[in-house]
Each structure stands twice: as structure tokens, then as C-alpha cells.
Write a protein that holds these residues in place. Sequence first.
Motif, mmCIF file in Angstrom:
data_model
loop_
_atom_site.group_PDB
_atom_site.id
_atom_site.type_symbol
_atom_site.label_atom_id
_atom_site.label_comp_id
_atom_site.label_asym_id
_atom_site.label_seq_id
_atom_site.Cartn_x
_atom_site.Cartn_y
_atom_site.Cartn_z
ATOM 1 N N PHE A 201 0.857 -1.188 0.000
ATOM 2 C CA PHE A 201 0.000 0.000 0.000
ATOM 3 C C PHE A 201 0.891 1.234 0.000
ATOM 4 C CE2 PHE A 201 -2.746 3.185 2.016
ATOM 5 C CZ PHE A 201 -3.931 3.005 1.309
ATOM 6 N N GLY A 202 1.078 1.823 -1.187
ATOM 7 C CA GLY A 202 1.935 2.995 -1.291
ATOM 8 C C GLY A 202 1.420 3.960 -2.329
ATOM 9 N N TYR A 203 1.195 5.207 -1.913
ATOM 10 C CA TYR A 203 0.636 6.217 -2.814
ATOM 11 C C TYR A 203 1.299 7.562 -2.539
ATOM 12 C CZ TYR A 203 -2.977 2.768 -3.724
ATOM 13 O OH TYR A 203 -3.631 1.617 -4.079
ATOM 14 N N ALA A 204 1.374 8.381 -3.574
ATOM 15 C CA ALA A 204 1.848 9.759 -3.458
ATOM 16 C C ALA A 204 0.696 10.707 -3.772
ATOM 17 C CB ALA A 204 3.004 9.990 -4.427
ATOM 18 N N PRO A 205 0.740 11.925 -3.217
ATOM 19 C CA PRO A 205 -0.334 12.880 -3.521
ATOM 20 C C PRO A 205 -0.396 13.191 -5.014
ATOM 21 C CG PRO A 205 1.003 13.623 -1.668
ATOM 22 C CD PRO A 205 1.716 12.475 -2.272
ATOM 23 N N GLY A 206 -1.602 13.166 -5.554
ATOM 24 C CA GLY A 206 -1.794 13.462 -6.965
ATOM 25 C C GLY A 206 -1.910 14.955 -7.218
ATOM 26 N N PRO A 207 -1.779 15.374 -8.471
ATOM 27 C CA PRO A 207 -1.817 16.804 -8.795
ATOM 28 C C PRO A 207 -3.180 17.441 -8.575
ATOM 29 C CG PRO A 207 -1.783 15.482 -10.794
ATOM 30 C CD PRO A 207 -1.553 14.539 -9.661
ATOM 31 N N ILE A 212 -1.582 8.900 -6.379
ATOM 32 C CA ILE A 212 -0.905 8.201 -7.462
ATOM 33 C C ILE A 212 -0.188 6.995 -6.885
ATOM 34 C CG2 ILE A 212 0.870 8.354 -9.245
ATOM 35 C CD1 ILE A 212 0.362 11.363 -9.327
ATOM 36 N N LYS A 213 -0.400 5.845 -7.468
ATOM 37 C CA LYS A 213 0.191 4.601 -6.974
ATOM 38 C C LYS A 213 1.710 4.614 -7.131
ATOM 39 C CE LYS A 213 -0.604 -0.394 -7.395
ATOM 40 N NZ LYS A 213 -1.375 -0.564 -6.161
ATOM 41 N N ILE A 214 2.403 4.239 -6.068
ATOM 42 C CA ILE A 214 3.856 4.093 -6.107
ATOM 43 C C ILE A 214 4.197 2.660 -6.513
ATOM 44 C CG2 ILE A 214 5.978 4.094 -4.741
ATOM 45 C CD1 ILE A 214 4.721 6.267 -3.000
ATOM 46 N N VAL A 215 5.035 2.508 -7.493
ATOM 47 C CA VAL A 215 5.380 1.187 -7.999
ATOM 48 C C VAL A 215 6.049 0.355 -6.899
ATOM 49 C CG1 VAL A 215 7.660 1.869 -8.859
ATOM 50 C CG2 VAL A 215 6.425 -0.029 -9.945
ATOM 51 N N GLN A 216 5.746 -0.929 -6.865
ATOM 52 C CA GLN A 216 6.306 -1.856 -5.868
ATOM 53 C C GLN A 216 7.076 -2.945 -6.626
ATOM 54 O OE1 GLN A 216 5.045 -1.454 -2.257
ATOM 55 N NE2 GLN A 216 4.610 0.516 -3.231
ATOM 56 N N VAL A 217 8.391 -2.848 -6.643
ATOM 57 C CA VAL A 217 9.195 -3.754 -7.460
ATOM 58 C C VAL A 217 10.140 -4.609 -6.628
ATOM 59 C CG1 VAL A 217 9.037 -2.312 -9.518
ATOM 60 C CG2 VAL A 217 10.903 -1.920 -7.889
ATOM 61 N N ILE A 234 1.357 -10.784 3.277
ATOM 62 C CA ILE A 234 2.722 -10.255 3.350
ATOM 63 C C ILE A 234 3.007 -9.557 2.028
ATOM 64 C CG2 ILE A 234 5.151 -10.797 3.686
ATOM 65 C CD1 ILE A 234 4.291 -13.329 5.177
ATOM 66 N N ASP A 235 3.124 -8.232 2.057
ATOM 67 C CA ASP A 235 3.329 -7.451 0.844
ATOM 68 C C ASP A 235 4.782 -7.487 0.411
ATOM 69 O OD1 ASP A 235 0.665 -6.736 1.037
ATOM 70 O OD2 ASP A 235 1.089 -4.820 2.027
ATOM 71 N N ARG A 236 4.983 -7.466 -0.879
ATOM 72 C CA ARG A 236 6.355 -7.373 -1.386
ATOM 73 C C ARG A 236 6.897 -5.964 -1.165
ATOM 74 N NH1 ARG A 236 3.470 -7.502 -6.573
ATOM 75 N NH2 ARG A 236 3.809 -5.566 -7.738
ATOM 76 N N GLY A 237 8.216 -5.836 -1.243
ATOM 77 C CA GLY A 237 8.843 -4.553 -0.990
ATOM 78 C C GLY A 237 8.609 -3.540 -2.106
ATOM 79 N N THR A 238 8.797 -2.283 -1.764
ATOM 80 C CA THR A 238 8.676 -1.230 -2.770
ATOM 81 C C THR A 238 9.855 -1.296 -3.733
ATOM 82 O OG1 THR A 238 7.539 0.167 -1.170
ATOM 83 C CG2 THR A 238 8.426 1.256 -3.112
ATOM 84 N N MET A 239 11.059 -1.158 -3.189
ATOM 85 C CA MET A 239 12.267 -1.347 -3.993
ATOM 86 C C MET A 239 13.216 -2.332 -3.328
ATOM 87 S SD MET A 239 12.897 2.544 -5.399
ATOM 88 C CE MET A 239 12.405 3.303 -3.844
ATOM 89 N N GLY A 257 3.437 -5.234 6.112
ATOM 90 C CA GLY A 257 3.575 -4.279 5.024
ATOM 91 C C GLY A 257 4.880 -4.407 4.263
ATOM 92 N N HIS A 258 4.990 -3.591 3.212
ATOM 93 C CA HIS A 258 6.163 -3.653 2.337
ATOM 94 C C HIS A 258 7.438 -3.221 3.059
ATOM 95 C CE1 HIS A 258 4.569 0.532 0.921
ATOM 96 N NE2 HIS A 258 5.192 0.637 2.075
ATOM 97 N N ASN A 259 8.513 -3.871 2.693
ATOM 98 C CA ASN A 259 9.869 -3.583 3.204
ATOM 99 C C ASN A 259 10.068 -3.948 4.671
ATOM 100 O OD1 ASN A 259 10.292 -2.438 0.672
ATOM 101 N ND2 ASN A 259 9.917 -0.355 1.403
ATOM 102 N N VAL A 260 9.094 -4.570 5.312
ATOM 103 C CA VAL A 260 9.285 -5.010 6.691
ATOM 104 C C VAL A 260 10.344 -6.113 6.723
ATOM 105 C CG1 VAL A 260 8.191 -6.224 8.628
ATOM 106 C CG2 VAL A 260 6.981 -4.371 7.462
ATOM 107 N N ARG A 261 11.173 -6.080 7.731
ATOM 108 C CA ARG A 261 12.175 -7.136 7.925
ATOM 109 C C ARG A 261 12.000 -7.715 9.328
ATOM 110 N NH1 ARG A 261 16.813 -7.400 4.375
ATOM 111 N NH2 ARG A 261 16.400 -6.079 2.560
ATOM 112 N N ILE A 262 11.643 -8.982 9.359
ATOM 113 C CA ILE A 262 11.407 -9.685 10.623
ATOM 114 C C ILE A 262 12.538 -10.683 10.818
ATOM 115 C CG2 ILE A 262 9.832 -11.229 11.855
ATOM 116 C CD1 ILE A 262 7.541 -9.939 10.298
#
Length: 354
Positions: A201-207, A212-217, A234-239, A257-262
Motif C-alpha cells: 500500500f503505497g501512494y503519493a499525492p496526486g496533482p 498516485i500509486k507508487i510502484v512496488q518492485v 505479506i506485501d512485497r517490498g517497494t524497492m 507491510g512492504h519492506n518489513v524485515r522480521i
Amino acid sequence: MEQNWFFPPHEGIRLGDLADRLGAELSDVSAADRAIHAVAPVYRAKPGDVCYMLSRKNRDELETCQASAIICDKAIASIVPHTIPVLLAAKPHTAFALAGALLHENAMRPSYNTSERGIAPGAFVDPTARLEAGVEVEPTAVVGAGAEVGSGTRIAAGAVIGPGVRIGRDCTISAGASILCALVGNNVIIHPGARIGQDGFGYAPGPRGGMIKIVQVGRVIIQDHVEIGANTTIDRGTMDDTVIGEGTKIDNLVQIGHNVRIGRYCGIVSQVGIAGSTRIGDGVMIGGNAGVNGHISIGDGAQIAAMSGVASDVPAGERYGGIPARPMKDFLRDIAEMAMRASERQKKKGGKDE
């Protein structure tokens, strides 16, 4: 309880052999040849069953107990009737867990859904997927292009293994689970309906006021001997990658969430939510329905009480609780003070009524 055909009794293990396997001391060696077939709670245990006790507060249950043996420690062995042999163990809970695994091996992982073995005719395995010998894929399961699956792994009905996913050996992927963009180690258990590797779940403010959806790769990395409960996500990481460390056990209905490290050997109970980019150390225990803020760290060996809200870093080895979570001694002191104030207000109110 009537006969449970889902988990039938074991053909039998000698009580003496069971004691040896558990590293326990059998109090009555004359009972060593008794056959143990199943585990049961103390109050309804019958001959052939083994059960365990951790506290004297359960002594009333012994009145109806007919077990062939009871696992306990020396501190409470004296309350067990002399007719029931005792398996003395330094860690009775651990010993009972080991006994259950020996007597009910088929209950340790989700069971087969069909009697077929190998690749079922109703399964879809992409021609470019690579499956080692001994992989089982049940009907309606899908194994995507370029996926790799190790020997001894079972993929249950309706599961989806996405393109390029790597799954190690001796894993169980249960019915309806989906695994995308992930690398999974050996001896991993994933329960029904788990969702692994979808975008976070990652978004940036739109114009124009929208988002706007932030790509998760990134990916999800699940190390060896991890167990993931039903309907956990368990979400995959953003980058970067989302990582679940070796031996960690995750309950049902957990959101990571994304990028969590357990880290390794953690325990995370149902309905916990962990926001993105949080770092959790080794041996951390998080109680049910706790919420963990993003971009914070929880140190090795920390314990978080159930229904806590963790808003900032937690030092290694500390016990935290409450909303916002704080050291347990502070949390308990605050609770005591609130209870005292409430009692004083009630007394004042009662005095006015008189």
C-alpha cells in the motif's frame, strides 16, 4: 469427545521409548511397556493417552483423568494420583509438543485434499516451470511460467504460484494460497488463503487531490522453517525486499507491510498489523491485535503485549504494552493509577447520593 477420524490415534509408542524421545524421566519404570496412542486434555484422558499439567490450579481435572501418563515437572508431580505414571520433564510444555508431533504426525501440516499423488491431471503447470522429483500439485492449482519448486513440496488445490517464484524443498502450500514475487526456503508451511507477494500500500499525492500509486518492485524473502497462518498477507517490498527470518511463526490474519524485515524465531499472533519498513529483531514476540508503526525498530528479544500500539522504537529485551506502547512497568503503573482514581470517583459519587 467422540472418535476423531480426522486425526486417528497412533499405532502405539512404548511409554519407556516415549520418555527417552522426550528426554523425560519415567517415575514408574514398571509402566514402561504401556502403549501410548494419542494426546488428550487431563479431564478426559483415557488409557492410551498422554497429557500434561503446568499448574496446580488444574488439579480438579485429575478426578476424571485415566491417562496412561502425565507430563509435568517435579514441583507438581506430587498431586498426580499414584495410579498414573509421571513423565518428569524440565520443560513440560515443550515435552508435550514433542509428544504430539510423534503421536499425530499428520496434524503437523495441512493434510492432503485428494488421494492423488504427483501432478494431478486437473492442475496447471506451465511448460517452463521446473519441478524437482517428488513435487505434488493438486487439482486446480497453478504453477506459473519459470517457477521452480523443490522436491517434497506439496501445492494444494487452488493455490497459485506466480511466474518466477522459487519454492524450496519439503514445503506445504495450502489450498487457496497465492505466492507472487517471492523466494521461499525449505520446510516452510503456508496455510490456506495466505497472500504473499502482492504489491504493498503505497501512494503519493496526486496533482488534483487524488493519489498516485507508487510502484512496488521488491520481493518477499521467506527463510527456512517459517510458518504462515491462514489469510495472512505479506506485501512485497517497494524497492527493497520484505523478509521473514528463519524459524519465525506467524498466526492467522496478520498484515505485514512492504519492506518489513522480521528476524529469526519470532512469534507474531493473530490480527497484528505491521506497517511498512519496520525492522524487527530476532526472538521478538508480538501479542494479538497489536499495531506496529512504520519505519521503527524493535530490538532482539523484545515482547509486545496484546492490543498495544507501538509508535516508536522498542529497545532489545524490553517488554512494552499499552497505547502508546511503553515499558511494561510504566504501563501497569498507569493502569493501577487509573483504577485507583476511578475507585475514588465512585466513592465520592456514592457519598453525595447518601
